[in-house]
Design an enzyme around this catalytic site. Structure first.
Site, mmCIF file in Angstrom:
data_model
loop_
_atom_site.group_PDB
_atom_site.id
_atom_site.type_symbol
_atom_site.label_atom_id
_atom_site.label_comp_id
_atom_site.label_asym_id
_atom_site.label_seq_id
_atom_site.Cartn_x
_atom_site.Cartn_y
_atom_site.Cartn_z
ATOM 1 N N LYS A 18 0.836 -1.215 0.000
ATOM 2 C CA LYS A 18 0.000 0.000 0.000
ATOM 3 C C LYS A 18 0.866 1.258 0.000
ATOM 4 O O LYS A 18 0.608 2.192 -0.758
ATOM 5 C CB LYS A 18 -0.915 0.037 1.248
ATOM 6 C CG LYS A 18 -1.865 -1.128 1.349
ATOM 7 C CD LYS A 18 -2.764 -0.999 2.555
ATOM 8 C CE LYS A 18 -2.054 -1.089 3.894
ATOM 9 N NZ LYS A 18 -1.381 -2.398 4.133
ATOM 10 N N ARG A 92 -10.186 0.740 8.708
ATOM 11 C CA ARG A 92 -9.630 -0.579 8.979
ATOM 12 C C ARG A 92 -10.648 -1.519 9.613
ATOM 13 O O ARG A 92 -10.322 -2.635 9.999
ATOM 14 C CB ARG A 92 -8.469 -0.418 9.926
ATOM 15 C CG ARG A 92 -7.386 -1.393 9.613
ATOM 16 C CD ARG A 92 -6.105 -0.824 10.123
ATOM 17 N NE ARG A 92 -5.028 -1.700 9.899
ATOM 18 C CZ ARG A 92 -3.930 -1.331 9.263
ATOM 19 N NH1 ARG A 92 -3.803 -0.130 8.773
ATOM 20 N NH2 ARG A 92 -2.955 -2.178 9.139
ATOM 21 N N ARG A 126 12.215 -5.397 5.194
ATOM 22 C CA ARG A 126 11.768 -3.996 5.172
ATOM 23 C C ARG A 126 12.561 -3.155 6.166
ATOM 24 O O ARG A 126 12.724 -3.528 7.316
ATOM 25 C CB ARG A 126 10.275 -3.903 5.489
ATOM 26 C CG ARG A 126 9.831 -2.453 5.728
ATOM 27 C CD ARG A 126 8.359 -2.223 5.565
ATOM 28 N NE ARG A 126 7.527 -3.063 6.392
ATOM 29 C CZ ARG A 126 6.208 -3.079 6.317
ATOM 30 N NH1 ARG A 126 5.582 -2.322 5.428
ATOM 31 N NH2 ARG A 126 5.506 -3.869 7.096
ATOM 32 N N ARG A 170 -1.130 -9.811 12.473
ATOM 33 C CA ARG A 170 -1.687 -8.704 11.677
ATOM 34 C C ARG A 170 -2.412 -9.233 10.435
ATOM 35 O O ARG A 170 -3.453 -8.714 10.041
ATOM 36 C CB ARG A 170 -0.569 -7.739 11.266
ATOM 37 C CG ARG A 170 -0.057 -6.891 12.436
ATOM 38 C CD ARG A 170 1.303 -6.278 12.136
ATOM 39 N NE ARG A 170 1.303 -5.397 10.999
ATOM 40 C CZ ARG A 170 2.375 -5.125 10.250
ATOM 41 N NH1 ARG A 170 3.544 -5.681 10.529
ATOM 42 N NH2 ARG A 170 2.287 -4.317 9.229
HETATM 43 P P1 G5P Z 1 0.228 0.247 8.864
HETATM 44 O O1 G5P Z 1 1.471 1.018 8.945
HETATM 45 O O2 G5P Z 1 -0.923 0.744 8.089
HETATM 46 P P2 G5P Z 1 -0.091 -2.244 7.486
HETATM 47 O O3 G5P Z 1 -0.033 -3.454 8.309
HETATM 48 O O4 G5P Z 1 -1.412 -1.914 6.949
HETATM 49 O O5 G5P Z 1 0.639 -1.183 8.391
HETATM 50 P P3 G5P Z 1 2.241 -2.103 6.018
HETATM 51 O O6 G5P Z 1 2.931 -3.140 6.858
HETATM 52 O O7 G5P Z 1 2.658 -0.678 6.156
HETATM 53 O O8 G5P Z 1 0.723 -2.261 6.188
HETATM 54 P P4 G5P Z 1 2.161 -1.848 3.152
HETATM 55 O O9 G5P Z 1 2.180 -0.365 3.291
HETATM 56 O O10 G5P Z 1 0.983 -2.482 2.513
HETATM 57 O O11 G5P Z 1 2.437 -2.583 4.528
HETATM 58 O O12 G5P Z 1 3.413 -2.343 2.362
HETATM 59 P P5 G5P Z 1 4.777 -1.563 1.891
HETATM 60 O O13 G5P Z 1 5.481 -0.987 3.059
HETATM 61 O O14 G5P Z 1 4.509 -0.706 0.714
HETATM 62 O O15 G5P Z 1 5.583 -2.852 1.359
HETATM 63 C C1 G5P Z 1 6.056 -3.815 2.269
HETATM 64 C C2 G5P Z 1 7.546 -4.070 1.988
HETATM 65 O O16 G5P Z 1 7.648 -4.763 0.749
HETATM 66 C C3 G5P Z 1 8.403 -2.797 1.852
HETATM 67 O O17 G5P Z 1 9.683 -3.024 2.384
HETATM 68 C C4 G5P Z 1 8.487 -2.600 0.324
HETATM 69 O O18 G5P Z 1 9.664 -1.887 -0.061
HETATM 70 C C5 G5P Z 1 8.497 -4.045 -0.140
HETATM 71 N N1 G5P Z 1 7.957 -4.287 -1.487
HETATM 72 C C6 G5P Z 1 6.932 -3.673 -2.138
HETATM 73 N N2 G5P Z 1 6.735 -4.215 -3.340
HETATM 74 C C7 G5P Z 1 7.655 -5.214 -3.475
HETATM 75 C C8 G5P Z 1 7.976 -6.149 -4.519
HETATM 76 O O19 G5P Z 1 7.368 -6.187 -5.597
HETATM 77 N N3 G5P Z 1 8.986 -7.022 -4.246
HETATM 78 C C9 G5P Z 1 9.699 -7.023 -3.064
HETATM 79 N N4 G5P Z 1 10.669 -7.895 -2.884
HETATM 80 N N5 G5P Z 1 9.421 -6.139 -2.070
HETATM 81 C C10 G5P Z 1 8.432 -5.268 -2.279
HETATM 82 O O20 G5P Z 1 -0.322 -0.077 10.342
HETATM 83 C C11 G5P Z 1 0.552 -0.462 11.353
HETATM 84 C C12 G5P Z 1 -0.214 -0.572 12.647
HETATM 85 O O21 G5P Z 1 -0.752 0.712 13.002
HETATM 86 C C13 G5P Z 1 -2.035 0.574 13.586
HETATM 87 C C14 G5P Z 1 -2.241 -0.920 13.788
HETATM 88 O O22 G5P Z 1 -1.699 -1.274 15.034
HETATM 89 C C15 G5P Z 1 -1.425 -1.510 12.640
HETATM 90 O O23 G5P Z 1 -1.059 -2.852 12.876
HETATM 91 N N6 G5P Z 1 -3.052 1.139 12.694
HETATM 92 C C16 G5P Z 1 -4.345 1.275 12.988
HETATM 93 N N7 G5P Z 1 -5.054 0.951 14.102
HETATM 94 C C17 G5P Z 1 -6.385 1.218 14.082
HETATM 95 N N8 G5P Z 1 -7.033 1.742 13.014
HETATM 96 C C18 G5P Z 1 -6.348 2.083 11.880
HETATM 97 N N9 G5P Z 1 -7.004 2.624 10.844
HETATM 98 C C19 G5P Z 1 -4.954 1.857 11.834
HETATM 99 N N10 G5P Z 1 -3.995 2.056 10.894
HETATM 100 C C20 G5P Z 1 -2.852 1.617 11.431
HETATM 101 MG MG MG Z 2 2.429 0.938 4.956
#
Ligand code: G5P
Ligand code: MG
Length: 216
Positions: A18, A92, A126, A170
């Site tokens: 995302k 969420r 990451r 998660r």
């Molecule tokens: P976050 O911060 O919202 P999540 O769990 O939704 O966290 P996250 O982990 O941030 O999502 P993402 O943004 O979907 O993941 O993914 P990203 O960071 O872009 O990519 C993941 C990794 O893969 C990166 O290192 C990237 O460089 C790599 N990557 C991408 N594409 C590729 C590819 O093609 N190949 C490879 N090899 N790598 C790749 O939420 C965190 C916490 O905050 C709270 C909760 O506690 C949650 O758990 N929270 C909330 N609580 C209540 N309500 C809400 N609305 C909340 N929002 C957050």
């Molecule tokens: Mg993220």
């Protein structure tokens, strides 16, 4: 760049890309990226009241309570004003989706569908620059200098909630809570799903989709 205001939500499991896709949308379309996780992590870093309240939930892979998150996110949307944006990490659950719907008319919901085995493999590598939310991945998007942020040169860190046991929690929570939210947006005809194992396969389709939408 575009005259029409376009309000988008991006939904996908933890690690589905995302943040990565949102940054590409920012660069290509000039939308603002509003990421709940980034806002919460910046508050933890600054040791604000919000950060202090959120920290324990995030570290445990649980959701931060709705009242705190909803107030923060609706406040941020108000600050943004009349600009196109991409909401990442909010809503969420159904309560948050209802609170958002009462305030904002969302134009499109992008869902990312990346297999869990791919996610578990990639989050291990990451690294983030928490103050800005910039995200790196060893072997996919390496920093220019190992361990350092490209823009500030400051040290990169790993997220506490990227430990394998927390990631598993998660992912489970995502499936439970987001299925009804996606179903609700589907009923309103807003959802376009993008499936794949790699961002480089998914992004060109997202780009084409948004280009069609914003040019309409
Ligand atoms: P976050 O911060 O919202 P999540 O769990 O939704 O966290 P996250 O982990 O941030 O999502 P993402 O943004 O979907 O993941 O993914 P990203 O960071 O872009 O990519 C993941 C990794 O893969 C990166 O290192 C990237 O460089 C790599 N990557 C991408 N594409 C590729 C590819 O093609 N190949 C490879 N090899 N790598 C790749 O939420 C965190 C916490 O905050 C709270 C909760 O506690 C949650 O758990 N929270 C909330 N609580 C209540 N309500 C809400 N609305 C909340 N929002 C957050
Ligand atoms: Mg993220």
């Amino acid at each position: 760049m575009y005259t029409k205001i376009f309000r988008t939500v991006i939904i996908g499991a933890p690690g589905s890309g995302k943040g990565t896709i949102s940054e590409l949308i920012v660069k290509t379309f000039g939308f603002l990226h509003i990421s709940t996780g980034d806002i919460l992590r910046q508050n933890i870093l600054k040791n604000t009241d919000l950060g202090k309240r959120a920290q324990q939930y995030i570290a445990a892979g649980q959701l931060v309570p709705d009242d705190i998150v909803t107030k923060t996110m609706l406040g941020r949307i108000t600050e943004v004003g009349n600009k196109s944006y991409i909401l990442d990490g909010f809503p969420r659950n159904t309560a948050q989706a209802e609170a958002l719907a009462a305030r904002e008319q969302i134009d499109a919901v992008i869902t990312l569908n990346v297999p869990h085995d791919v996610i578990i493999d990639r989050v291990k590598d990451r690294w983030i620059h928490a103050p800005s939310g910039r995200v790196y991945n060893i072997g996919f998007h390496d920093p220019k200098v190992p361990g350092k942020d490209d823009v500030t040169g400051e040290p990169l860190t790993q997220r506490e909630d990227d430990k394998p046991e927390v990631v598993a929690k998660r992912l489970k929570l995502y499936d439970e809570l987001m299925s009804p939210v996606i179903a609700w947006y589907e009923q309103h005809g807003l959802v376009t799903n993008f499936s794949g194992r790699k961002t480089k396969e998914i992004w060109p389709r997202v780009e084409r989709f948004l280009r069609d939408k914003v040019n309409k």
